[in-house]
Design an enzyme around this catalytic site. Structure first.
Site, short mmCIF file in Angstrom:
data_model
loop_
_atom_site.label_atom_id
_atom_site.label_comp_id
_atom_site.label_asym_id
_atom_site.label_seq_id
_atom_site.Cartn_x
_atom_site.Cartn_y
_atom_site.Cartn_z
CB SER A 122 -2.68 28.61 2.70
OG SER A 122 -3.39 27.44 2.98
CG HIS A 178 -4.51 39.00 2.85
ND1 HIS A 178 -5.22 39.85 3.67
CD2 HIS A 178 -4.24 37.90 3.61
CE1 HIS A 178 -5.38 39.29 4.86
NE2 HIS A 178 -4.78 38.11 4.85
#
Length: 314
Positions: A122, A178
């Protein structure tokens, strides 16, 4: 931790969760796959759809919808649930809503008696991996975020395409968040074992300016895909399945997952994407690359941003 049943639970049956499930089945990674979603009908429908193709899979797999009780004897719980990134949003924009969702999910998983490995997909993944660890009470090594695995495969693919070389002959990493502050580690990028900066001296297909453009293209890849099709899921599905494979098979392979820093790269107290040895226990150790001064400065900036966000949601 010894892998016993090769049972994996995927929580969240949106595009990412189902892509992960599909990838794991096609690669013959699991014996039992349980899908959990807040929408039970969705989980049941996805399980039925996946089962329709089982006769073509490498192995026979039990696929079903379930609930949090199914986590008790699972080897791995993969969490993909959360609000999706929309056009114009950064991954960090999702943090408050998805942190609440993550805390709720992890609490219910741990209440089941779960004693395996978490794999977090997630977004924002580095922050939510931290939230999962903090909520679970497990050792940091047993909480593995997808980190920069997808960014790294994009990086290798783009460089390989430019050079007309098989991506498997390109070695290099994206580290850090990320997201928008990720760092391309050019100082440790090689083509068939030859450092990239040496390689481009004699190769007219690529120059220094191309390297900068390529880094930016990798960084913005998700935005381009989201603009065109509203979501990314195949790439992260395959990347997450690769991490699951490394854990289930006790591979001792190096992958750029989101791992907890304890002084590596001069940082601590944060999960972020760094090359790490992954085995049946999660993250065995972090590989500390001797990155150059510019890359270190960019990495420090990336980690600093993550720490600020973590402090804001405590």
């Amino acid at each position: 931790m010894k892998i016993t049943s090769r049972k994996v639970v995927v929580i969240g049956t949106g595009f990412v969760g189902t892509s992960i499930a599909y990838s794991m089945i096609n690669q013959g990674l699991v014996n039992e796959l349980v899908l959990i979603d807040v929408n039970q009908d969705k989980a049941e429908g996805e399980a039925l759809d996946l089962l329709d193709g089982i006769s073509w899979a490498q192995e026979n797999v039990i696929v079903r919808a379930g609930n949090y009780k199914d986590c008790e004897n699972a080897d791995i719980v993969v969490i993909t649930a959360g609000v999706n990134q929309k056009p114009g949003q950064s991954r960090l924009d999702l943090v408050n809503t998805n942190a609440k969702i993550m805390r709720s999910i992890v609490t219910q998983v741990m209440d089941s008696g779960f004693d395996g490995i978490f794999v977090i997909a997630s977004n924002p993944v580095d922050i939510l991996t931290y939230v999962a660890w903090e909520t679970s009470g497990l050792d940091q090594s047993r909480i593995v975020g997808t980190g920069t695995t997808l960014d790294t495969t994009r990086f290798r693919k783009e460089l390989a395409t430019k050079l007309e070389i098989d991506p498997r002959s390109v070695h290099g990493y994206i580290i850090g968040e990320h997201g928008d502050s990720e760092v391309a580690v050019w100082s440790h990028t090689t083509i068939g074992g030859k450092p990239i900066l040496e390689f481009i001296v004699k190769n007219k297909k690529i120059g220094l300016e191309d390297l900068s453009n390529l880094s930016n293209k990798v960084k913005n890849a998700a935005y381009e895909i989201i603009d065109k099709k509203q979501a990314t899921y195949y790439g992260i599905g395959m990347s997450t399945a690769r991490i699951v494979k490394a854990i289930l098979n006790n591979e001792q392979v190096i992958l750029p997952v989101s791992a907890y820093l304890r002084g590596e790269y001069g940082q601590e107290g944060v999960f972020t994407g760094v090359p790490s040895v992954v085995n049946q226990n999660g993250v065995r150790e972090i590989i500390e690359l001797n990155i150059d001064a510019y890359e270190m400065k960019q990495f420090e900036k990336s980690v600093s941003q993550l720490k600020e966000v973590i402090e804001s949601i405590k």
